[in-house]
Design a protein around this motif. Structure first.
Motif, PDB file in Angstrom:
ATOM      1  N   VAL A 105     -12.227 -40.185 -32.627  1.00  0.00           N
ATOM      2  CA  VAL A 105     -13.044 -40.687 -31.690  1.00  0.00           C
ATOM      3  C   VAL A 105     -12.389 -41.743 -31.015  1.00  0.00           C
ATOM      4  N   GLY A 106     -12.676 -41.979 -29.687  1.00  0.00           N
ATOM      5  CA  GLY A 106     -12.091 -43.032 -28.890  1.00  0.00           C
ATOM      6  C   GLY A 106     -12.648 -43.659 -27.837  1.00  0.00           C
ATOM      7  N   VAL A 107     -12.285 -44.459 -27.335  1.00  0.00           N
ATOM      8  CA  VAL A 107     -12.970 -45.047 -25.872  1.00  0.00           C
ATOM      9  C   VAL A 107     -11.944 -44.866 -24.672  1.00  0.00           C
ATOM     10  N   ILE A 108     -12.595 -44.388 -23.614  1.00  0.00           N
ATOM     11  CA  ILE A 108     -11.683 -43.758 -22.141  1.00  0.00           C
ATOM     12  C   ILE A 108     -12.659 -44.220 -21.347  1.00  0.00           C
ATOM     13  N   PRO A 109     -11.728 -44.408 -19.972  1.00  0.00           N
ATOM     14  CA  PRO A 109     -12.743 -44.810 -18.706  1.00  0.00           C
ATOM     15  C   PRO A 109     -13.160 -43.257 -18.438  1.00  0.00           C
ATOM     16  N   THR A 110     -14.335 -43.284 -17.914  1.00  0.00           N
ATOM     17  CA  THR A 110     -15.152 -42.357 -17.292  1.00  0.00           C
ATOM     18  C   THR A 110     -15.280 -42.448 -16.069  1.00  0.00           C
ATOM     19  N   ASP A 111     -15.946 -41.514 -15.081  1.00  0.00           N
ATOM     20  CA  ASP A 111     -16.237 -41.675 -13.666  1.00  0.00           C
ATOM     21  C   ASP A 111     -17.333 -42.864 -13.400  1.00  0.00           C
ATOM     22  N   THR A 112     -17.895 -43.341 -14.461  1.00  0.00           N
ATOM     23  CA  THR A 112     -18.931 -44.234 -14.280  1.00  0.00           C
ATOM     24  C   THR A 112     -18.559 -45.627 -15.125  1.00  0.00           C
ATOM     25  N   LEU A 113     -18.754 -45.420 -16.421  1.00  0.00           N
ATOM     26  CA  LEU A 113     -18.226 -46.641 -17.411  1.00  0.00           C
ATOM     27  C   LEU A 113     -17.321 -46.223 -18.281  1.00  0.00           C
ATOM     28  N   TYR A 114     -16.818 -47.036 -19.421  1.00  0.00           N
ATOM     29  CA  TYR A 114     -16.328 -46.717 -20.363  1.00  0.00           C
ATOM     30  C   TYR A 114     -17.084 -45.717 -21.483  1.00  0.00           C
ATOM     31  N   GLY A 115     -16.495 -44.918 -21.885  1.00  0.00           N
ATOM     32  CA  GLY A 115     -17.217 -43.876 -22.849  1.00  0.00           C
ATOM     33  C   GLY A 115     -16.544 -43.878 -24.073  1.00  0.00           C
ATOM     34  N   LEU A 116     -17.559 -43.320 -25.112  1.00  0.00           N
ATOM     35  CA  LEU A 116     -17.050 -43.548 -26.517  1.00  0.00           C
ATOM     36  C   LEU A 116     -17.232 -42.082 -26.998  1.00  0.00           C
ATOM     37  N   VAL A 117     -16.055 -41.440 -26.848  1.00  0.00           N
ATOM     38  CA  VAL A 117     -15.786 -40.010 -26.778  1.00  0.00           C
ATOM     39  C   VAL A 117     -15.703 -39.332 -28.113  1.00  0.00           C
ATOM     40  N   ALA A 118     -16.152 -38.103 -28.529  1.00  0.00           N
ATOM     41  CA  ALA A 118     -15.718 -37.185 -29.282  1.00  0.00           C
ATOM     42  C   ALA A 118     -16.069 -35.748 -28.971  1.00  0.00           C
ATOM     43  N   SER A 119     -15.258 -34.967 -29.729  1.00  0.00           N
ATOM     44  CA  SER A 119     -15.437 -33.607 -29.272  1.00  0.00           C
ATOM     45  C   SER A 119     -16.873 -33.008 -29.768  1.00  0.00           C
ATOM     46  N   VAL A 120     -17.569 -32.126 -28.871  1.00  0.00           N
ATOM     47  CA  VAL A 120     -18.708 -31.765 -29.248  1.00  0.00           C
ATOM     48  C   VAL A 120     -18.610 -30.800 -30.462  1.00  0.00           C
ATOM     49  N   SER A 121     -17.504 -30.112 -30.617  1.00  0.00           N
ATOM     50  CA  SER A 121     -17.306 -28.791 -31.501  1.00  0.00           C
ATOM     51  C   SER A 121     -17.210 -29.564 -32.933  1.00  0.00           C
ATOM     52  N   ASN A 122     -17.227 -30.828 -33.042  1.00  0.00           N
ATOM     53  CA  ASN A 122     -17.127 -31.407 -34.589  1.00  0.00           C
ATOM     54  C   ASN A 122     -18.221 -32.254 -34.946  1.00  0.00           C
ATOM     55  N   PRO A 123     -18.916 -32.004 -35.657  1.00  0.00           N
ATOM     56  CA  PRO A 123     -20.514 -32.498 -35.964  1.00  0.00           C
ATOM     57  C   PRO A 123     -19.896 -33.856 -36.377  1.00  0.00           C
ATOM     58  N   GLU A 124     -19.023 -33.928 -37.566  1.00  0.00           N
ATOM     59  CA  GLU A 124     -18.658 -35.436 -38.033  1.00  0.00           C
ATOM     60  C   GLU A 124     -18.461 -36.366 -37.140  1.00  0.00           C
ATOM     61  N   ALA A 125     -17.498 -35.979 -36.007  1.00  0.00           N
ATOM     62  CA  ALA A 125     -17.056 -36.695 -35.041  1.00  0.00           C
ATOM     63  C   ALA A 125     -18.605 -37.340 -34.248  1.00  0.00           C
ATOM     64  N   VAL A 126     -19.338 -36.328 -33.999  1.00  0.00           N
ATOM     65  CA  VAL A 126     -20.452 -36.856 -33.251  1.00  0.00           C
ATOM     66  C   VAL A 126     -21.299 -37.912 -33.854  1.00  0.00           C
TER      67      VAL A 126
ATOM     68  N   PRO B  19     -21.166 -41.277 -24.801  1.00  0.00           N
ATOM     69  CA  PRO B  19     -22.235 -42.305 -24.172  1.00  0.00           C
ATOM     70  C   PRO B  19     -21.305 -43.260 -24.155  1.00  0.00           C
ATOM     71  N   SER B  20     -22.008 -44.455 -23.439  1.00  0.00           N
ATOM     72  CA  SER B  20     -21.319 -45.825 -23.114  1.00  0.00           C
ATOM     73  C   SER B  20     -20.812 -46.356 -24.281  1.00  0.00           C
ATOM     74  N   ALA B  21     -19.547 -47.313 -23.933  1.00  0.00           N
ATOM     75  CA  ALA B  21     -18.943 -47.699 -25.128  1.00  0.00           C
ATOM     76  C   ALA B  21     -19.619 -49.180 -25.432  1.00  0.00           C
ATOM     77  N   ASN B  22     -20.647 -49.173 -26.146  1.00  0.00           N
ATOM     78  CA  ASN B  22     -21.294 -50.265 -26.762  1.00  0.00           C
ATOM     79  C   ASN B  22     -22.298 -49.998 -27.803  1.00  0.00           C
ATOM     80  N   GLN B  23     -22.654 -51.026 -28.556  1.00  0.00           N
ATOM     81  CA  GLN B  23     -23.733 -50.657 -29.550  1.00  0.00           C
ATOM     82  C   GLN B  23     -25.170 -50.707 -28.682  1.00  0.00           C
ATOM     83  N   GLU B  24     -25.924 -49.802 -29.206  1.00  0.00           N
ATOM     84  CA  GLU B  24     -27.361 -49.554 -28.455  1.00  0.00           C
ATOM     85  C   GLU B  24     -27.816 -50.780 -27.798  1.00  0.00           C
ATOM     86  N   SER B  25     -27.936 -51.896 -28.465  1.00  0.00           N
ATOM     87  CA  SER B  25     -28.664 -53.203 -27.852  1.00  0.00           C
ATOM     88  C   SER B  25     -27.741 -53.894 -26.986  1.00  0.00           C
ATOM     89  N   ALA B  26     -26.332 -53.674 -26.903  1.00  0.00           N
ATOM     90  CA  ALA B  26     -25.481 -54.476 -26.043  1.00  0.00           C
ATOM     91  C   ALA B  26     -25.244 -53.928 -24.658  1.00  0.00           C
TER      92      ALA B  26
END
Length: 193
Positions: free
Chosen positions: A16-37, A132-139
């Protein structure tokens, strides 16, 4: 200089990592890995019944999720993608059970084909990613890597900096009977579609 090669290897291995997307920084993981999701949900304190937007590298990747487009939908998507618009699709019943960890019992998934060619190039190598955006749900979403590191510290496997990304999230839409219904207003203005 960002180490995209390392990021690709980590994502392919379930990291799992944080990358720049075309909108905001995203917290990313492969959709093919349920544990990473699940790890992304845990890191964000994300509501377990709230699906994440999935980044794809091309329209053809929708087929991996059982989604087939008619001519009208294909024409609409050509006007919206690539760009900062996320589109909600209903999943066929034949595939919903195997993708519950992604759709979270909603039987729908949202996809975005990013405008950034470097991001699409990454996605061609990693496969689709939840982002999803790189933040905790309430931040507030992280606008810099420094803020993302305050949120996640060493709990993620890598960070890729992309400058300051302070903006709105993607515009979220649904397609119904050949029309676009805006579900969430975001960075994209859709008055001309």
């Amino acid at each position: 200089m960002p180490n995209w090669k390392l990021a690709i290897n980590i994502l392919k291995k379930g990291g799992v990592g944080v990358i720049p997307t075309d909108t905001l920084y995203g917290l990313v993981a492969s959709v093919s890995n349920p544990e990473a999701v699940d790890r992304v949900y845990h890191l964000k304190n994300r509501a377990p019944d709230k699906p994440c937007i999935i980044l794809i590298s091309s329209l053809t990747e929708l087929k991996k999720f059982g989604i087939t487009l008619n001519q009208t939908e294909t024409k609409l998507l050509a006007k919206l993608w690539p760009g900062p618009v996320s589109i909600i699709f209903s999943l066929p019943s034949t595939i919903t059970k195997s993708l519950t960890y992604l759709h979270r019992s909603t039987n729908t998934l949202s996809f975005r084909l990013p405008k950034s060619t470097s991001l699409r190039s990454l996605l061609k190598k990693t496969g689709p990613l939840i982002a999803p955006s790189a933040n905790q749900e309430s931040a507030r979403p992280a606008s810099t890597i420094k803020i993302a590191k305050k949120y996640f510290s060493d709990k993620v496997d890598f960070y890729i900096a992309g400058g300051k990304l302070a903006g709105k999230p993607s515009t979220l839409v649904a397609l119904q009977a050949g029309k676009i219904i805006v579900v969430r207003h975001g960075v994209a203005k859709l008055s001309k579609v």
